[in-house]
Design an enzyme around this catalytic site. Structure first.
Site, PDB file in Angstrom:
ATOM      1  N   SER A 101      51.605 -10.298 -52.758  1.00 44.29           N
ATOM      2  CA  SER A 101      51.303  -8.880 -52.971  1.00 44.29           C
ATOM      3  C   SER A 101      49.888  -8.668 -53.499  1.00 44.29           C
ATOM      4  O   SER A 101      49.314  -9.544 -54.153  1.00 44.29           O
ATOM      5  CB  SER A 101      52.292  -8.275 -53.964  1.00 44.29           C
ATOM      6  OG  SER A 101      53.613  -8.528 -53.549  1.00 44.29           O
TER       7      SER A 101
HETATM    8  N1  SAH Z   1      56.585 -11.879 -55.130  1.00 46.19           N
HETATM    9  C1  SAH Z   1      55.857 -12.484 -54.045  1.00 46.19           C
HETATM   10  C2  SAH Z   1      55.690 -11.562 -52.867  1.00 46.19           C
HETATM   11  C3  SAH Z   1      56.709 -11.894 -51.916  1.00 46.19           C
HETATM   12  S1  SAH Z   1      56.796 -11.138 -50.355  1.00 46.19           S
HETATM   13  C4  SAH Z   1      54.550 -13.045 -54.494  1.00 46.19           C
HETATM   14  O1  SAH Z   1      54.178 -12.870 -55.651  1.00 46.19           O
HETATM   15  O2  SAH Z   1      53.904 -13.712 -53.687  1.00 46.19           O
HETATM   16  C5  SAH Z   1      58.560 -10.973 -50.285  1.00 46.19           C
HETATM   17  C6  SAH Z   1      59.355 -12.233 -50.185  1.00 46.19           C
HETATM   18  O3  SAH Z   1      60.728 -11.867 -50.214  1.00 46.19           O
HETATM   19  C7  SAH Z   1      59.165 -13.016 -48.902  1.00 46.19           C
HETATM   20  O4  SAH Z   1      58.782 -14.322 -49.191  1.00 46.19           O
HETATM   21  C8  SAH Z   1      60.537 -12.970 -48.233  1.00 46.19           C
HETATM   22  O5  SAH Z   1      60.879 -14.141 -47.530  1.00 46.19           O
HETATM   23  C9  SAH Z   1      61.453 -12.774 -49.426  1.00 46.19           C
HETATM   24  N2  SAH Z   1      62.769 -12.186 -49.138  1.00 46.19           N
HETATM   25  C10 SAH Z   1      63.103 -11.256 -48.220  1.00 46.19           C
HETATM   26  N3  SAH Z   1      64.427 -10.982 -48.280  1.00 46.19           N
HETATM   27  C11 SAH Z   1      64.939 -11.747 -49.266  1.00 46.19           C
HETATM   28  C12 SAH Z   1      66.250 -11.929 -49.802  1.00 46.19           C
HETATM   29  N4  SAH Z   1      67.296 -11.254 -49.330  1.00 46.19           N
HETATM   30  N5  SAH Z   1      66.410 -12.802 -50.819  1.00 46.19           N
HETATM   31  C13 SAH Z   1      65.366 -13.516 -51.304  1.00 46.19           C
HETATM   32  N6  SAH Z   1      64.104 -13.394 -50.824  1.00 46.19           N
HETATM   33  C14 SAH Z   1      63.887 -12.525 -49.821  1.00 46.19           C
END
Ligand code: SAH
Length: 255
Positions: A101
């Site tokens: 993000s």
């Molecule tokens: N917090 C992260 C940003 C992540 S982007 C950072 O600091 O880099 C969102 C992430 O959520 C992705 O990696 C995606 O694979 C994950 N995601 C999507 N659906 C999900 C679910 N149901 N459970 C766990 N992770 C999930």
């Protein structure tokens, strides 16, 4: 009169030199425009500048958040080939079609959780591991779930290398939370479901806060803060419009 061999030789030499000069010019320009690696870069000063211009200037006030983001080497949480772009004012690709993000959004969401340090926090969507590192640096006990195994692995390595070995990681569907460790003081969801995953509210302590971007896939979502009152009711604040990758897994089937 035909040119002498000497003159012809000079002319072809000139042509070769001009071609070489042009070739070099193109190479240099290409490197300047598309540079993968800038000539030199200083992550510490870029990070300090990121905190000043992207966070403080836009109104982030929580000293714990600012100090964590001043400390954590964000460039260690992105793929090495784009390391030098880690302090840009936007999200960046981390592989598997997912993103780390934008710094401002990380700061905004973390501030909105109203943490004072020491809280037990659940993150859904580990991604790069950067948000988990921010929470850990603020003194929280962090449990983070990622649905894509390759990302859990990379995040685990990056967290260990950056000195956040105490963060608990797991591969799984965050829709189900982490029941063995519940309840949590705060829950942060960093992927966007189309509706609030209400089941997770059961894993929130009374007085706890959950931050979640809710809205359409690949559209603009609303960042919501749900606060569980001492009596167990839920109050919702709509914060700002955001754009997150979709939350996948179980939630997709819920209408
Ligand atoms: N917090 C992260 C940003 C992540 S982007 C950072 O600091 O880099 C969102 C992430 O959520 C992705 O990696 C995606 O694979 C994950 N995601 C999507 N659906 C999900 C679910 N149901 N459970 C766990 N992770 C999930």
């Amino acid at each position: 009169m035909p040119n002498s061999p000497a003159k012809r030789g000079h002319r072809s030499m000139a042509v070769v030199l001009v071609a070489l000069a042009l070739f070099l010019a193109v190479l240099i320009l290409r490197r300047m425009v598309m540079s993968e690696e800038p000539m030199s870069w200083n992550p510490d000063s870029m990070r300090a500048k990121m905190v000043e211009t992207q966070l403080i200037y836009r109104g982030i006030k929580d000293e714990r958040v600012l100090s964590a983001m001043r400390t954590i080497p964000r460039h260690r949480f992105v793929p090495q080939r784009i390391e030098h772009r880690a302090y840009e004012d936007n999200a960046l690709p981390i592989g598997e079609e997912q993103t780390i993000s934008q710094p401002y959004i990380v700061a905004y969401m973390t501030e909105a959780l109203k943490l004072s340090g020491g809280e037990k926090v659940l993150e859904v969507g580990t991604g790069s591991g950067y948000e988990a590192a921010v929470l850990a640096e603020m003194g929280c006990e962090v449990y983070t779930i990622e649905i894509i195994p390759e990302l859990t692995q990379t995040a685990r390595r990056q967290l260990d290398e950056a000195g956040y070995g105490q963060v608990h990681t797991r591969t799984g569907d965050g829709y189900f939370g982490w029941p063995e460790e519940a309840p949590f003081d705060a829950i942060i969801i960093t992927a966007a479901p189309q509706k609030v995953p209400v089941a997770l509210l059961d894993q929130l302590k009374p007085g706890g806060r959950m931050i979640v971007p809710v809205g359409p896939e690949y559209g603009v979502q609303n960042l919501l803060r749900l606060t569980k009152t001492q009596e167990g009711r839920v109050a919702t604040d709509t914060l700002i419009p955001v754009v997150f990758v979709p939350m996948t897994g179980e939630i997709e089937g819920k209408k």
